[in-house]
Design a protein around this motif. Structure first.
Motif, PDB file in Angstrom:
ATOM      1  N   VAL A 143      15.413 -35.216  20.866  1.00 20.53           N
ATOM      2  CA  VAL A 143      16.652 -34.790  21.857  1.00 20.53           C
ATOM      3  C   VAL A 143      16.443 -34.968  23.184  1.00 20.53           C
ATOM      4  CG1 VAL A 143      18.169 -32.854  22.102  1.00 20.53           C
ATOM      5  CG2 VAL A 143      17.324 -33.271  20.001  1.00 20.53           C
ATOM      6  N   ASP A 144      17.260 -36.021  24.083  1.00 17.35           N
ATOM      7  CA  ASP A 144      17.003 -35.752  25.352  1.00 17.35           C
ATOM      8  C   ASP A 144      15.550 -36.414  25.508  1.00 17.35           C
ATOM      9  OD1 ASP A 144      19.611 -35.062  25.981  1.00 17.35           O
ATOM     10  OD2 ASP A 144      19.075 -33.114  26.127  1.00 17.35           O
ATOM     11  N   GLY A 145      15.342 -37.450  24.623  1.00 17.07           N
ATOM     12  CA  GLY A 145      13.906 -37.875  25.017  1.00 17.07           C
ATOM     13  C   GLY A 145      12.638 -37.208  24.487  1.00 17.07           C
ATOM     14  N   GLU A 146      12.851 -35.858  24.011  1.00 18.50           N
ATOM     15  CA  GLU A 146      11.918 -35.145  23.710  1.00 18.50           C
ATOM     16  C   GLU A 146      11.964 -34.971  21.959  1.00 18.50           C
ATOM     17  OE1 GLU A 146      11.932 -31.027  25.433  1.00 18.50           O
ATOM     18  OE2 GLU A 146      11.763 -31.842  27.482  1.00 18.50           O
ATOM     19  N   ARG A 147      10.494 -35.168  21.384  1.00 19.52           N
ATOM     20  CA  ARG A 147      10.614 -35.120  20.039  1.00 19.52           C
ATOM     21  C   ARG A 147       9.893 -33.939  19.619  1.00 19.52           C
ATOM     22  NH1 ARG A 147       5.683 -37.492  17.240  1.00 19.52           N
ATOM     23  NH2 ARG A 147       5.980 -38.004  15.175  1.00 19.52           N
ATOM     24  N   GLU A 148      10.675 -33.346  18.613  1.00 16.46           N
ATOM     25  CA  GLU A 148      10.131 -32.325  17.872  1.00 16.46           C
ATOM     26  C   GLU A 148       9.710 -32.418  16.571  1.00 16.46           C
ATOM     27  OE1 GLU A 148      12.169 -28.066  17.807  1.00 16.46           O
ATOM     28  OE2 GLU A 148      12.844 -29.060  16.135  1.00 16.46           O
ATOM     29  N   VAL A 149       8.371 -32.198  16.084  1.00 20.17           N
ATOM     30  CA  VAL A 149       7.873 -32.329  14.971  1.00 20.17           C
ATOM     31  C   VAL A 149       8.101 -30.852  14.125  1.00 20.17           C
ATOM     32  CG1 VAL A 149       5.965 -32.909  13.348  1.00 20.17           C
ATOM     33  CG2 VAL A 149       6.337 -34.130  15.583  1.00 20.17           C
ATOM     34  N   ARG A 150       8.654 -31.101  13.026  1.00 22.15           N
ATOM     35  CA  ARG A 150       8.908 -29.660  12.275  1.00 22.15           C
ATOM     36  C   ARG A 150       7.894 -29.651  11.313  1.00 22.15           C
ATOM     37  NH1 ARG A 150      14.720 -31.394  12.066  1.00 22.15           N
ATOM     38  NH2 ARG A 150      15.503 -30.560  13.900  1.00 22.15           N
ATOM     39  N   THR A 151       7.129 -28.619  11.024  1.00 17.23           N
ATOM     40  CA  THR A 151       6.149 -28.006  10.219  1.00 17.23           C
ATOM     41  C   THR A 151       6.540 -26.991   9.154  1.00 17.23           C
ATOM     42  OG1 THR A 151       5.187 -26.503  11.735  1.00 17.23           O
ATOM     43  CG2 THR A 151       4.292 -28.612  11.764  1.00 17.23           C
ATOM     44  N   SER A 152       7.622 -26.561   9.558  1.00 25.63           N
ATOM     45  CA  SER A 152       8.243 -25.379   8.490  1.00 25.63           C
ATOM     46  C   SER A 152       9.141 -25.922   7.537  1.00 25.63           C
ATOM     47  CB  SER A 152       8.992 -24.281   9.280  1.00 25.63           C
ATOM     48  OG  SER A 152      10.011 -24.881  10.078  1.00 25.63           O
ATOM     49  N   ASP A 153       9.507 -25.339   6.508  1.00 26.73           N
ATOM     50  CA  ASP A 153      10.424 -25.745   5.334  1.00 26.73           C
ATOM     51  C   ASP A 153      12.006 -25.551   5.784  1.00 26.73           C
ATOM     52  OD1 ASP A 153      11.571 -22.988   3.716  1.00 26.73           O
ATOM     53  OD2 ASP A 153       9.980 -22.670   4.965  1.00 26.73           O
ATOM     54  N   GLN A 154      12.567 -26.446   5.193  1.00 27.14           N
ATOM     55  CA  GLN A 154      14.033 -26.423   5.208  1.00 27.14           C
ATOM     56  C   GLN A 154      14.799 -26.275   3.829  1.00 27.14           C
ATOM     57  OE1 GLN A 154      14.366 -30.252   6.817  1.00 27.14           O
ATOM     58  NE2 GLN A 154      13.923 -29.706   9.134  1.00 27.14           N
ATOM     59  N   ALA A 155      13.909 -25.918   2.798  1.00 29.48           N
ATOM     60  CA  ALA A 155      14.491 -25.852   1.450  1.00 29.48           C
ATOM     61  C   ALA A 155      13.157 -25.059   0.797  1.00 29.48           C
ATOM     62  CB  ALA A 155      14.940 -27.008   0.840  1.00 29.48           C
ATOM     63  N   PHE A 156      13.571 -24.505  -0.367  1.00 28.10           N
ATOM     64  CA  PHE A 156      12.403 -23.703  -1.101  1.00 28.10           C
ATOM     65  C   PHE A 156      13.073 -23.540  -2.503  1.00 28.10           C
ATOM     66  CE2 PHE A 156      14.578 -20.414   1.137  1.00 28.10           C
ATOM     67  CZ  PHE A 156      15.059 -19.564   0.043  1.00 28.10           C
ATOM     68  N   ARG A 157      12.131 -23.502  -3.470  1.00 31.70           N
ATOM     69  CA  ARG A 157      12.311 -23.169  -4.959  1.00 31.70           C
ATOM     70  C   ARG A 157      11.245 -22.277  -5.442  1.00 31.70           C
ATOM     71  NH1 ARG A 157      13.601 -27.460  -2.837  1.00 31.70           N
ATOM     72  NH2 ARG A 157      11.358 -28.291  -3.141  1.00 31.70           N
ATOM     73  N   ALA A 158      11.814 -21.370  -6.207  1.00 28.26           N
ATOM     74  CA  ALA A 158      10.676 -20.561  -6.939  1.00 28.26           C
ATOM     75  C   ALA A 158      11.269 -19.818  -8.305  1.00 28.26           C
ATOM     76  CB  ALA A 158      10.249 -19.106  -5.917  1.00 28.26           C
ATOM     77  N   ILE A 159      10.319 -20.186  -9.288  1.00 29.55           N
ATOM     78  CA  ILE A 159      10.801 -19.769 -10.577  1.00 29.55           C
ATOM     79  C   ILE A 159       9.498 -18.861 -11.118  1.00 29.55           C
ATOM     80  CG2 ILE A 159      12.011 -21.881 -11.099  1.00 29.55           C
ATOM     81  CD1 ILE A 159       9.715 -22.894 -12.781  1.00 29.55           C
ATOM     82  N   GLY A 160      10.020 -17.998 -11.891  1.00 28.99           N
ATOM     83  CA  GLY A 160       8.743 -17.261 -12.581  1.00 28.99           C
ATOM     84  C   GLY A 160       9.295 -16.110 -13.455  1.00 28.99           C
ATOM     85  N   THR A 161       8.557 -15.036 -13.599  1.00 25.47           N
ATOM     86  CA  THR A 161       8.869 -13.806 -14.407  1.00 25.47           C
ATOM     87  C   THR A 161       8.765 -12.564 -13.392  1.00 25.47           C
ATOM     88  OG1 THR A 161       6.594 -13.441 -15.002  1.00 25.47           O
ATOM     89  CG2 THR A 161       8.074 -14.946 -16.613  1.00 25.47           C
ATOM     90  N   LEU A 162       9.669 -11.580 -13.863  1.00 26.17           N
ATOM     91  CA  LEU A 162       9.699 -10.206 -13.287  1.00 26.17           C
ATOM     92  C   LEU A 162       8.932  -9.259 -14.137  1.00 26.17           C
ATOM     93  CD1 LEU A 162      13.590 -10.124 -12.132  1.00 26.17           C
ATOM     94  CD2 LEU A 162      11.531 -10.911 -10.757  1.00 26.17           C
ATOM     95  N   ALA A 163       8.523  -7.992 -13.472  1.00 28.88           N
ATOM     96  CA  ALA A 163       7.728  -7.267 -14.274  1.00 28.88           C
ATOM     97  C   ALA A 163       8.497  -6.555 -15.498  1.00 28.88           C
ATOM     98  CB  ALA A 163       7.405  -6.046 -13.134  1.00 28.88           C
TER      99      ALA A 163
END
Length: 358
Positions: A216-236
């Protein structure tokens, strides 16, 4: 005569735009000071936008000088731990934005500090107080669905244009606590555990970054965080679950969808606005929900969207501080810590490609 509690807020973005008017809407709170973390706006600009006269560039100075009853922390998660400990050491009650910290080690320390200081620590899981989500809680607590079998909770956001044309700042940096897992997943996981009155026992998780950089405006931003997530599993309680969220998409049809399956019935919630239940062999029935609260005139569209859940949380917070009456649905530091344990496990599972047992 109603006791007036003095509030200080750290955060001149969302804190100024939303936290200030929500606290000011309650006659028992007075926002006496604001502190910024970054210098994007001058103190005069902040005063003009919020009506709060005392604006600080050093949040410690604000806590030292303002004789606060409550500190609302609306900063990047990287800073929550230090700010919370400092406030608690000064005997100030804390409302902290989510996620509570950077990891469960930090949140455990925050929880212990609260106990030592004999103060109240609350997490801003305000979406608990939407009428639709409270109805889900009511139905599950009643046992009408029978034994819980599976919960599927998903959300999608068509923010491709935003993510490919704008920088995100700290939200794009995992090392600052950025990412959708913390920003959105913390709310989803809190609701899941609150609705089911259970805990996560096992999970497999995966994080994705669909748009890893932008210029943006000649400045580069590198993203290290997530933009999507998924989790599956069991509850107590033995039920299985799946939680999924994706941003940066081009199109969508429904923002949010919750499905809860039990041995005696099924519940579906759409977009936090409608709840349907089918029991036995009957067809789905749309349930009547309480009306949302009416926001004061003059509030922005953003403020109106938050008004019902946020002002309800503020009301419960005031009751807890003024009369020692803690509503059982008020989200406390304990709830923030248990969510943090799950967030950490999702990161571990995604990073290492493994199944995690909590």
């Amino acid at each position: 005569m109603m006791r007036i509690l003095r509030v200080g807020i750290i955060g001149t973005g969302f804190g100024a735009r939303v936290h200030v008017p929500m606290f000011e809407s309650h006659e028992g709170f007075e926002v006496v000071a604001l502190a910024g973390v970054t210098a994007r706006k001058s103190p005069d600009e902040i005063r003009a936008a919020t009506g709060v006269d005392n604006v600080y560039t050093d949040w410690r100075e604000m806590i030292d000088r303002e004789n606060l009853d409550v500190l609302s922390i609306v900063s990047a998660p990287l800073e929550h731990h230090e700010m919370t400990l400092y406030a608690l050491q000064h005997g100030v009650h804390v409302l902290c934005e989510k996620p509570m910290g950077m990891n469960a080690e930090q949140t455990a320390e925050m929880l212990a500090a609260r106990d030592r200081s004999n103060t109240l620590g609350v997490l801003n899981f305000e979406w608990r107080f939407l009428p639709a989500r409270r109805k889900v809680r009511e139905i599950l607590a009643s046992g009408r669905l029978g034994r819980l079998l599976h919960v599927r909770y998903e959300g999608y956001r068509p923010t491709l244009r935003v993510l490919t044309r704008n920088k995100q700042g700290w939200l794009s940096k995992r090392e600052s606590g950025g990412g959708m897992l913390g920003a959105v997943g913390s709310h989803m996981l809190d609701s899941l555990l609150w609705w089911t009155d259970s805990e996560v026992r096992t999970l497999q998780g995966e994080l994705s970054t669909y748009h890893p950089e932008v210029t943006v405006d000649g400045e580069r931003e590198v993203r290290t965080s997530d933009q999507a997530f998924r989790a599956i599993g069991t509850l107590a309680n033995g039920a299985t679950y799946s939680v999924e969220y994706a941003s940066g998409l081009r199109h969508h049809k429904e923002d949010w969808r919750l499905q809860v399956f039990g041995t005696e019935g099924t519940l579906v919630m759409i977009n936090d606005k409608s709840v349907e239940v089918a029991l036995g062999d009957d067809a789905f029935e749309t349930l009547e929900l309480p009306a949302e609260k009416t926001a004061p005139s003059g509030m922005s569209a953003e403020q109106q969207r938050y008004y019902t859940p946020f002002i309800t949380l503020v009301e419960r917070l005031y009751d807890a501080l003024a009369s020692d009456t803690i509503d059982p649905d008020l989200p406390l530091f304990e709830h923030g810590h248990r969510v943090q344990l799950v967030l950490d496990a999702i990161h571990k599972s995604s990073d290492e490609g493994c199944r995690v047992t909590l």
